[in-house]
Write a protein that holds these residues in place. Structure first.
Motif, PDB file in Angstrom:
ATOM      1  N   VAL A 187      86.708  66.335  50.405  1.00  0.00           N
ATOM      2  CA  VAL A 187      85.636  67.287  51.335  1.00  0.00           C
ATOM      3  C   VAL A 187      85.742  68.256  50.726  1.00  0.00           C
ATOM      4  CG1 VAL A 187      85.491  68.892  53.381  1.00  0.00           C
ATOM      5  CG2 VAL A 187      86.856  66.787  53.717  1.00  0.00           C
ATOM      6  N   TRP A 188      84.794  69.088  50.122  1.00  0.00           N
ATOM      7  CA  TRP A 188      83.582  70.091  49.284  1.00  0.00           C
ATOM      8  C   TRP A 188      83.348  70.903  50.088  1.00  0.00           C
ATOM      9  CZ3 TRP A 188      85.223  68.478  44.289  1.00  0.00           C
ATOM     10  CH2 TRP A 188      84.926  66.799  44.008  1.00  0.00           C
ATOM     11  N   GLU A 189      83.320  72.492  49.599  1.00  0.00           N
ATOM     12  CA  GLU A 189      82.834  73.117  49.960  1.00  0.00           C
ATOM     13  C   GLU A 189      81.168  74.171  49.755  1.00  0.00           C
ATOM     14  OE1 GLU A 189      83.456  77.523  52.314  1.00  0.00           O
ATOM     15  OE2 GLU A 189      85.093  76.499  51.480  1.00  0.00           O
ATOM     16  N   ILE A 190      80.464  73.949  49.951  1.00  0.00           N
ATOM     17  CA  ILE A 190      79.266  74.469  48.922  1.00  0.00           C
ATOM     18  C   ILE A 190      79.004  75.290  48.869  1.00  0.00           C
ATOM     19  CG2 ILE A 190      76.463  73.337  47.967  1.00  0.00           C
ATOM     20  CD1 ILE A 190      78.797  71.316  47.455  1.00  0.00           C
ATOM     21  N   PRO A 191      79.155  76.723  47.931  1.00  0.00           N
ATOM     22  CA  PRO A 191      78.503  77.722  48.055  1.00  0.00           C
ATOM     23  C   PRO A 191      76.954  78.246  48.199  1.00  0.00           C
ATOM     24  CG  PRO A 191      78.834  77.979  45.263  1.00  0.00           C
ATOM     25  CD  PRO A 191      78.857  76.002  46.713  1.00  0.00           C
ATOM     26  N   GLU A 192      77.041  79.102  49.376  1.00  0.00           N
ATOM     27  CA  GLU A 192      75.466  79.580  49.627  1.00  0.00           C
ATOM     28  C   GLU A 192      74.817  79.601  48.387  1.00  0.00           C
ATOM     29  OE1 GLU A 192      73.818  80.111  52.408  1.00  0.00           O
ATOM     30  OE2 GLU A 192      75.941  79.635  53.069  1.00  0.00           O
ATOM     31  N   GLY A 193      73.689  79.594  48.720  1.00  0.00           N
ATOM     32  CA  GLY A 193      72.649  78.919  47.935  1.00  0.00           C
ATOM     33  C   GLY A 193      72.679  77.947  46.513  1.00  0.00           C
ATOM     34  N   GLY A 194      74.178  77.246  46.440  1.00  0.00           N
ATOM     35  CA  GLY A 194      73.529  76.170  45.910  1.00  0.00           C
ATOM     36  C   GLY A 194      74.548  76.172  44.908  1.00  0.00           C
ATOM     37  N   LEU A 195      74.749  75.210  43.521  1.00  0.00           N
ATOM     38  CA  LEU A 195      75.445  75.626  43.057  1.00  0.00           C
ATOM     39  C   LEU A 195      74.682  75.991  41.753  1.00  0.00           C
ATOM     40  CD1 LEU A 195      76.672  71.618  42.564  1.00  0.00           C
ATOM     41  CD2 LEU A 195      78.077  73.265  43.804  1.00  0.00           C
ATOM     42  N   ARG A 196      75.788  76.690  41.272  1.00  0.00           N
ATOM     43  CA  ARG A 196      75.790  77.729  39.946  1.00  0.00           C
ATOM     44  C   ARG A 196      76.322  76.388  38.232  1.00  0.00           C
ATOM     45  NH1 ARG A 196      76.120  80.906  44.282  1.00  0.00           N
ATOM     46  NH2 ARG A 196      74.363  82.477  44.450  1.00  0.00           N
ATOM     47  N   ARG A 197      76.942  75.764  38.541  1.00  0.00           N
ATOM     48  CA  ARG A 197      78.577  75.097  37.712  1.00  0.00           C
ATOM     49  C   ARG A 197      78.502  73.897  38.306  1.00  0.00           C
ATOM     50  NH1 ARG A 197      80.597  79.382  39.165  1.00  0.00           N
ATOM     51  NH2 ARG A 197      80.452  81.224  37.372  1.00  0.00           N
ATOM     52  N   ASN A 198      78.849  72.943  37.814  1.00  0.00           N
ATOM     53  CA  ASN A 198      79.466  72.029  37.884  1.00  0.00           C
ATOM     54  C   ASN A 198      80.847  71.865  38.402  1.00  0.00           C
ATOM     55  OD1 ASN A 198      77.447  70.524  36.457  1.00  0.00           O
ATOM     56  ND2 ASN A 198      79.296  69.423  35.223  1.00  0.00           N
ATOM     57  N   MET A 199      80.758  70.716  40.265  1.00  0.00           N
ATOM     58  CA  MET A 199      82.096  71.725  40.938  1.00  0.00           C
ATOM     59  C   MET A 199      82.818  70.334  40.937  1.00  0.00           C
ATOM     60  SD  MET A 199      82.124  72.241  44.992  1.00  0.00           S
ATOM     61  CE  MET A 199      81.318  73.903  45.300  1.00  0.00           C
ATOM     62  N   THR A 200      84.087  70.465  40.543  1.00  0.00           N
ATOM     63  CA  THR A 200      84.919  69.469  40.742  1.00  0.00           C
ATOM     64  C   THR A 200      86.755  69.654  41.086  1.00  0.00           C
ATOM     65  OG1 THR A 200      86.799  70.892  38.885  1.00  0.00           O
ATOM     66  CG2 THR A 200      84.607  69.412  37.548  1.00  0.00           C
ATOM     67  N   GLU A 201      86.655  70.594  41.712  1.00  0.00           N
ATOM     68  CA  GLU A 201      87.769  70.884  43.000  1.00  0.00           C
ATOM     69  C   GLU A 201      87.261  71.176  44.375  1.00  0.00           C
ATOM     70  OE1 GLU A 201      90.733  71.785  42.090  1.00  0.00           O
ATOM     71  OE2 GLU A 201      90.201  71.309  40.348  1.00  0.00           O
ATOM     72  N   ALA A 202      88.187  70.146  44.802  1.00  0.00           N
ATOM     73  CA  ALA A 202      87.503  69.425  46.517  1.00  0.00           C
ATOM     74  C   ALA A 202      88.466  70.269  47.325  1.00  0.00           C
ATOM     75  CB  ALA A 202      87.516  68.725  46.446  1.00  0.00           C
ATOM     76  N   VAL A 203      87.507  70.877  48.159  1.00  0.00           N
ATOM     77  CA  VAL A 203      88.779  71.591  49.368  1.00  0.00           C
ATOM     78  C   VAL A 203      89.868  70.661  50.467  1.00  0.00           C
ATOM     79  CG1 VAL A 203      88.888  73.103  51.325  1.00  0.00           C
ATOM     80  CG2 VAL A 203      86.793  72.837  49.704  1.00  0.00           C
ATOM     81  N   LEU A 204      89.646  69.875  49.975  1.00  0.00           N
ATOM     82  CA  LEU A 204      90.291  68.781  50.306  1.00  0.00           C
ATOM     83  C   LEU A 204      90.362  67.387  50.164  1.00  0.00           C
ATOM     84  CD1 LEU A 204      90.263  69.034  54.535  1.00  0.00           C
ATOM     85  CD2 LEU A 204      92.454  69.555  52.728  1.00  0.00           C
ATOM     86  N   GLU A 205      91.711  66.475  49.294  1.00  0.00           N
ATOM     87  CA  GLU A 205      90.932  65.124  48.613  1.00  0.00           C
ATOM     88  C   GLU A 205      92.366  64.283  49.604  1.00  0.00           C
ATOM     89  OE1 GLU A 205      92.563  65.344  44.608  1.00  0.00           O
ATOM     90  OE2 GLU A 205      91.047  66.605  44.244  1.00  0.00           O
ATOM     91  N   LEU A 206      92.050  63.376  50.129  1.00  0.00           N
ATOM     92  CA  LEU A 206      92.486  62.498  50.885  1.00  0.00           C
ATOM     93  C   LEU A 206      93.050  61.170  50.311  1.00  0.00           C
ATOM     94  CD1 LEU A 206      90.180  63.730  54.487  1.00  0.00           C
ATOM     95  CD2 LEU A 206      92.247  65.304  53.181  1.00  0.00           C
ATOM     96  N   TYR A 207      93.881  60.850  50.589  1.00  0.00           N
ATOM     97  CA  TYR A 207      95.062  59.525  50.047  1.00  0.00           C
ATOM     98  C   TYR A 207      95.066  58.803  50.855  1.00  0.00           C
ATOM     99  CZ  TYR A 207      93.184  61.221  45.365  1.00  0.00           C
ATOM    100  OH  TYR A 207      92.289  61.898  44.100  1.00  0.00           O
ATOM    101  N   GLY A 208      95.006  57.506  51.401  1.00  0.00           N
ATOM    102  CA  GLY A 208      95.500  56.634  52.639  1.00  0.00           C
ATOM    103  C   GLY A 208      94.712  55.097  52.248  1.00  0.00           C
ATOM    104  N   HIS A 209      93.879  55.044  51.951  1.00  0.00           N
ATOM    105  CA  HIS A 209      93.100  53.453  51.311  1.00  0.00           C
ATOM    106  C   HIS A 209      94.349  53.003  50.502  1.00  0.00           C
ATOM    107  CE1 HIS A 209      90.758  53.427  54.770  1.00  0.00           C
ATOM    108  NE2 HIS A 209      89.936  54.865  54.278  1.00  0.00           N
TER     109      HIS A 209
END
Length: 501
Positions: free
Chosen positions: A109-131
């Motif tokens: 799950v990612w949170e996109i800043p207002e106005g869009g991305l200004r640099r590459n995003m690599t850190e997610a708000v949540l990382e869900l592992y279960g499958h």
């Protein structure tokens, strides 16, 4: 298709498709060449997200809707996955929150800043592992703010409570790969199509299969709930390998109400249903056309309206929510068409021709808004909130429970979409427990038992090494700066006297 010669009066009979001008398209987009049967595109009133081609790991681009035209070749991407991204979906209540799933078995799950991305995003708000295998589908719950469904190639559907960041339910009634998922209007029922040629209607909180159909003559690929009509529409292939659609009663899947052959092409048919106008759109993968129909409760049930034609084949389609449409132009639906050969995202608007410039209330009824009807904890605990204040009494041996019908919070499009959502998405903060023996955290260094755990540990170590290298580089630069400042600083007498014993 065997069109019936009878005609009926319909206000949507003359709906036509209008392609946006070149300056309102998105050009230079490296659209993915993955052959997975999905849309690879998600749209809301702020952003257009599209899965892109990348070497090493998976990525997708997030482009502001107003930022059309040709994109820079080095446009910023969301690139945190270690495998190809297979599906992306915007949260219907938080327009800056998007979920993605990948071949690396994770849902993020990612949170996109207002106005869009200004640099590459690599850190997610949540990382869900279960499958245990790659995850091919994700769906947000239509009325609850923090419930996410994911379907993997391990034949399981996981229900995630994003308020705690953990899976709270597993649906394991399928015997093969799940091809599609669809919710009814209030989210109390889940319909799935599976590679085992079965169509299922499931109660998601209990995981109980309410109805099941073995589709031998009509091999189901995609399924969609038809709003409050208590009907299902499926697309698939007939026994003669012709593309076909079928209408079902959700309370009786013993046989379809009606079946209609479309054509003899081989591309997958994607169904899109507009509950406000009762219009069904069919778009084939690799086709250039979009057929649209009107769904009725009386025979012939499926009424053909018209067809939008284009020479450019589509790989996938994104759909703009109702509150993002141009009401002044009588726009009732908008597609964002992916044209891989041209690297182009092309908006296609479905317009009802009207002479008057006033607001057309008959084609814009109250529609689903951007406010959740209830929280994740409330929905998962079985407490449903109603707008009609008419409780349904359910008796059991042990207790008497009051259950309420759950409906989405509706909004009007008459004054345009002016009301911003004041809700704020908060990621759960997990307390980290540790058992340290001889300087080693035993809980953090548990040996992997399965291949999935081994992959997760490998990817976690890679991220940790990348973070430590960046931290080391930053500290080296800081040390050089301090040494340079020290060499330039004059040595004073007071400083020398302070060094004497």
């Amino acid at each position: 298709m065997s069109w019936r010669p009878t005609y009926r009066s319909s206000k949507f009979r003359n709906v036509y498709g209008k392609v946006a001008n070149r300056e309102h398209c998105f050009d230079g987009v490296p659209i993915t060449k993955n052959v997975h049967d999905n849309h690879f595109c998600a749209v809301n009133s702020k952003f257009v997200a599209v899965v892109t081609e990348s070497a090493g790991g998976g990525s997708f681009m997030v482009i502001p809707v107003a930022q059309s035209g040709r994109l820079d070749s080095h446009y910023s991407k969301v690139c945190g996955h270690q495998g190809n991204v297979l599906d992306i979906k915007w949260n219907p209540f938080f327009e800056n929150i998007i979920a993605s799933c990948s071949e690396d078995t994770s849902v993020r799950v990612w949170e996109i800043p207002e106005g869009g991305l200004r640099r590459n995003m690599t850190e997610a708000v949540l990382e869900l592992y279960g499958h245990s295998r790659r995850v091919g589908l994700i769906e947000w719950h239509p009325t609850s703010s923090g419930v996410l469904f994911s379907a993997g190639y391990d034949y399981k559907i996981l229900i995630w409570n994003l308020e705690i960041g953990e899976p709270v339910k597993m649906i394991d009634c399928h015997t093969d790969v799940i091809l599609s998922m669809s919710f009814n209007t209030d989210g109390s029922l889940l319909a799935t199509s599976c590679k085992d040629k079965k169509l299922r209607v499931i109660e998601p909180r209990s995981g109980r299969v309410l109805q099941q159909a073995s589709c031998k003559n009509h091999r189901v690929n995609r399924v969609v709930f038809l709003g409050n009509l208590k009907r299902l529409i499926t697309t698939g292939v007939s026994r003669w390998n012709t593309r076909q659609i079928a209408l079902w009663d959700q309370e009786d899947l013993s046989m379809p109400i009606v079946e209609e052959d479309i054509d003899g092409l081989s591309g997958l048919l994607f169904p899109f249903y507009d509950a406000d106008t009762h219009m069904l759109y069919l778009a084939g993968k690799g086709d250039g056309n979009i057929r649209y129909f009107e769904i009725t409760t009386e025979k012939p049930y499926i009424q053909y309206l018209m067809e939008f034609r284009s020479p450019a084949p589509q790989k996938g389609l994104g759909v703009m929510p109702k509150h993002g449409l141009d009401v002044a132009a009588c726009e009732v639906f908008r597609f964002y068409k992916l044209v891989t050969l041209k690297g182009l995202i092309e908006p296609v608007s479905m317009i009802v021709p009207r002479r008057s410039d006033t607001y057309q209330e008959d084609i814009y009824p109250m529609t689903a808004g951007t406010e959740p009807a209830l929280s994740a904890g409330e929905w998962l605990s079985g407490i449903n909130r109603v707008r009609t204040n008419r409780p349904l009494t359910v008796c059991s041996r042990r207790s008497l429970l009051l259950l309420y019908e759950t409906d989405p919070v509706l909004m009007s499009l008459k004054d345009g979409y002016q009301r911003p959502n004041q809700l704020v998405f908060k990621a759960p903060v997990k307390e980290k427990k540790s058992v340290v023996v001889n300087g080693i955290d035993l809980l953090e260094n548990v040996p992997p038992r399965t291949e999935n755990e081994l992959l997760r540990m490998f990817f976690r170590q890679q991220d940790e090494l990348r973070r430590l290298k960046e931290e080391l580089t930053t500290k080296d630069v800081r040390i050089r700066q301090l040494e340079l400042e020290k060499s330039k600083r004059p040595v004073t007498g007071s400083y020398l006297s302070s060094l004497r014993p």
